[in-house]
Design a protein around this motif. Structure first.
Motif, mmCIF file in Angstrom:
data_model
loop_
_atom_site.group_PDB
_atom_site.id
_atom_site.type_symbol
_atom_site.label_atom_id
_atom_site.label_comp_id
_atom_site.label_asym_id
_atom_site.label_seq_id
_atom_site.Cartn_x
_atom_site.Cartn_y
_atom_site.Cartn_z
ATOM 1 N N GLY A 149 1.211 -7.028 -10.305
ATOM 2 C CA GLY A 149 0.063 -6.921 -9.420
ATOM 3 C C GLY A 149 -0.951 -5.854 -9.773
ATOM 4 O O GLY A 149 -1.858 -5.581 -8.981
ATOM 5 N N VAL A 150 -0.845 -5.241 -10.963
ATOM 6 C CA VAL A 150 -1.789 -4.200 -11.378
ATOM 7 C C VAL A 150 -2.489 -4.665 -12.661
ATOM 8 O O VAL A 150 -1.939 -4.514 -13.757
ATOM 9 C CB VAL A 150 -1.078 -2.846 -11.599
ATOM 10 C CG1 VAL A 150 -2.085 -1.779 -12.020
ATOM 11 C CG2 VAL A 150 -0.312 -2.418 -10.354
ATOM 12 N N PRO A 151 -3.679 -5.253 -12.535
ATOM 13 C CA PRO A 151 -4.397 -5.729 -13.720
ATOM 14 C C PRO A 151 -4.676 -4.601 -14.710
ATOM 15 O O PRO A 151 -4.982 -3.475 -14.305
ATOM 16 C CB PRO A 151 -5.714 -6.270 -13.139
ATOM 17 C CG PRO A 151 -5.448 -6.497 -11.689
ATOM 18 C CD PRO A 151 -4.413 -5.486 -11.288
ATOM 19 N N GLY A 152 -4.564 -4.902 -15.999
ATOM 20 C CA GLY A 152 -4.845 -3.922 -17.037
ATOM 21 C C GLY A 152 -3.867 -2.767 -17.058
ATOM 22 O O GLY A 152 -4.198 -1.670 -17.506
ATOM 23 N N PHE A 153 -2.649 -3.000 -16.616
ATOM 24 C CA PHE A 153 -1.658 -1.922 -16.474
ATOM 25 C C PHE A 153 -1.502 -1.102 -17.750
ATOM 26 O O PHE A 153 -1.493 0.125 -17.704
ATOM 27 C CB PHE A 153 -0.307 -2.510 -16.043
ATOM 28 C CG PHE A 153 0.733 -1.465 -15.781
ATOM 29 C CD1 PHE A 153 0.789 -0.825 -14.561
ATOM 30 C CD2 PHE A 153 1.660 -1.118 -16.758
ATOM 31 C CE1 PHE A 153 1.739 0.155 -14.312
ATOM 32 C CE2 PHE A 153 2.617 -0.145 -16.526
ATOM 33 C CZ PHE A 153 2.654 0.491 -15.291
ATOM 34 N N VAL A 173 -1.295 2.687 -7.346
ATOM 35 C CA VAL A 173 -1.754 3.160 -8.645
ATOM 36 C C VAL A 173 -3.147 3.753 -8.456
ATOM 37 O O VAL A 173 -4.065 3.058 -8.016
ATOM 38 C CB VAL A 173 -1.785 2.004 -9.664
ATOM 39 C CG1 VAL A 173 -2.307 2.469 -11.006
ATOM 40 C CG2 VAL A 173 -0.394 1.388 -9.792
ATOM 41 N N ALA A 174 -3.272 5.062 -8.760
ATOM 42 C CA ALA A 174 -4.547 5.752 -8.541
ATOM 43 C C ALA A 174 -4.978 6.470 -9.815
ATOM 44 O O ALA A 174 -4.221 7.262 -10.369
ATOM 45 C CB ALA A 174 -4.409 6.757 -7.402
ATOM 46 N N PRO A 175 -6.197 6.190 -10.277
ATOM 47 C CA PRO A 175 -6.691 6.891 -11.458
ATOM 48 C C PRO A 175 -6.891 8.364 -11.144
ATOM 49 O O PRO A 175 -7.093 8.738 -9.983
ATOM 50 C CB PRO A 175 -8.019 6.200 -11.764
ATOM 51 C CG PRO A 175 -8.455 5.621 -10.464
ATOM 52 C CD PRO A 175 -7.201 5.294 -9.710
ATOM 53 N N GLU A 176 -6.846 9.174 -12.190
ATOM 54 C CA GLU A 176 -7.096 10.597 -12.011
ATOM 55 C C GLU A 176 -8.497 10.790 -11.448
ATOM 56 O O GLU A 176 -9.444 10.152 -11.896
ATOM 57 C CB GLU A 176 -6.960 11.327 -13.341
ATOM 58 C CG GLU A 176 -7.180 12.811 -13.220
ATOM 59 C CD GLU A 176 -7.005 13.540 -14.534
ATOM 60 O OE1 GLU A 176 -6.575 14.690 -14.500
ATOM 61 O OE2 GLU A 176 -7.297 12.941 -15.596
ATOM 62 N N VAL A 177 -8.608 11.653 -10.460
ATOM 63 C CA VAL A 177 -9.904 11.942 -9.862
ATOM 64 C C VAL A 177 -10.359 13.309 -10.352
ATOM 65 O O VAL A 177 -9.647 14.298 -10.205
ATOM 66 C CB VAL A 177 -9.814 11.923 -8.311
ATOM 67 C CG1 VAL A 177 -11.152 12.295 -7.693
ATOM 68 C CG2 VAL A 177 -9.351 10.566 -7.818
#
Length: 191
Positions: A99-103, A181-185
């Motif tokens: 369920g996470v595109p481009g994992f 899933v969270a990108p670095e901020v």
């Protein structure tokens, strides 16, 4: 890229001396990795082919865990035309997530926060290696009956082999758990 939601499909643990990992219902993550897994440790020895340091140098272990998208495993299995689809444990990976595109292309610093409280941080892409490619070629028959070449897995799994990283917050990860899933901020002063 914003926050995404996924789910843990499978979990695996690998003992020293084998490429294959054994199916588990849950994994315990501590600050030095996964309890019982061969990649556990705060440090590891450098490898000649992939590390900047000379082979055997003790260095920080950025490979405390590995994960792959279930969707990517399905694509690789189709490309190789395998009789039995590959699972995460078949390719020496600890977690399969759906369920996470481009994992496999998630950047360094991305966090995976699991329902059980564990937080894992992405360090880098997990490139396909020749040892794993030969293992797949020897162990997995194709639908046509033609044997795989020793490099077929490398070609089929480019950019979809998954990720490796470190444990940021210890905890339990169970099959079926949700994962955020969270990108670095970047800090406000850098934006």
């Amino acid at each position: 890229m914003g926050t995404m939601q996924g789910r843990v499909v499978s979990a695996f643990l690998g003992a020293p001396g084998t490429l294959r990992k054994d199916n588990q219902t849950e994994l315990e993550f501590t600050f030095d990795g996964i309890v019982g897994d061969r990649h556990r440790g705060l440090t590891r020895e450098a490898w000649a082919l992939t590390d900047k340091q000379p082979e055997g140098t003790e260095r920080r272990n950025e490979r405390q865990w590995s994960a792959v998208a279930q969707e990517d495993l399905d694509v690789v299995s189709d490309k190789l035309s395998l009789v039995t689809p590959l699972g995460a444990g078949d390719v020496a990976v600890n977690l399969s997530i759906e369920g996470v595109p481009g994992f496999s292309r998630l950047p360094r610093g991305t966090t995976l926060t699991f329902a059980g409280g564990a937080v894992l941080m992405v360090e880098e892409y997990n490139p396909p290696c020749s040892r794993m490619s030969h293992f797949v070629a020897e162990q997995y028959p194709t639908c046509s009956g033609e044997p795989l070449a020793g490099t077929d897995f490398i070609e089929a799994s480019k950019f979809c082999r998954g990720l490796v990283g470190v444990v940021e917050v210890p905890g339990i990860v169970s099959v079926g758990d949700s994962v955020t899933v969270a990108p670095e901020v970047l800090p406000k002063w850098l934006r």
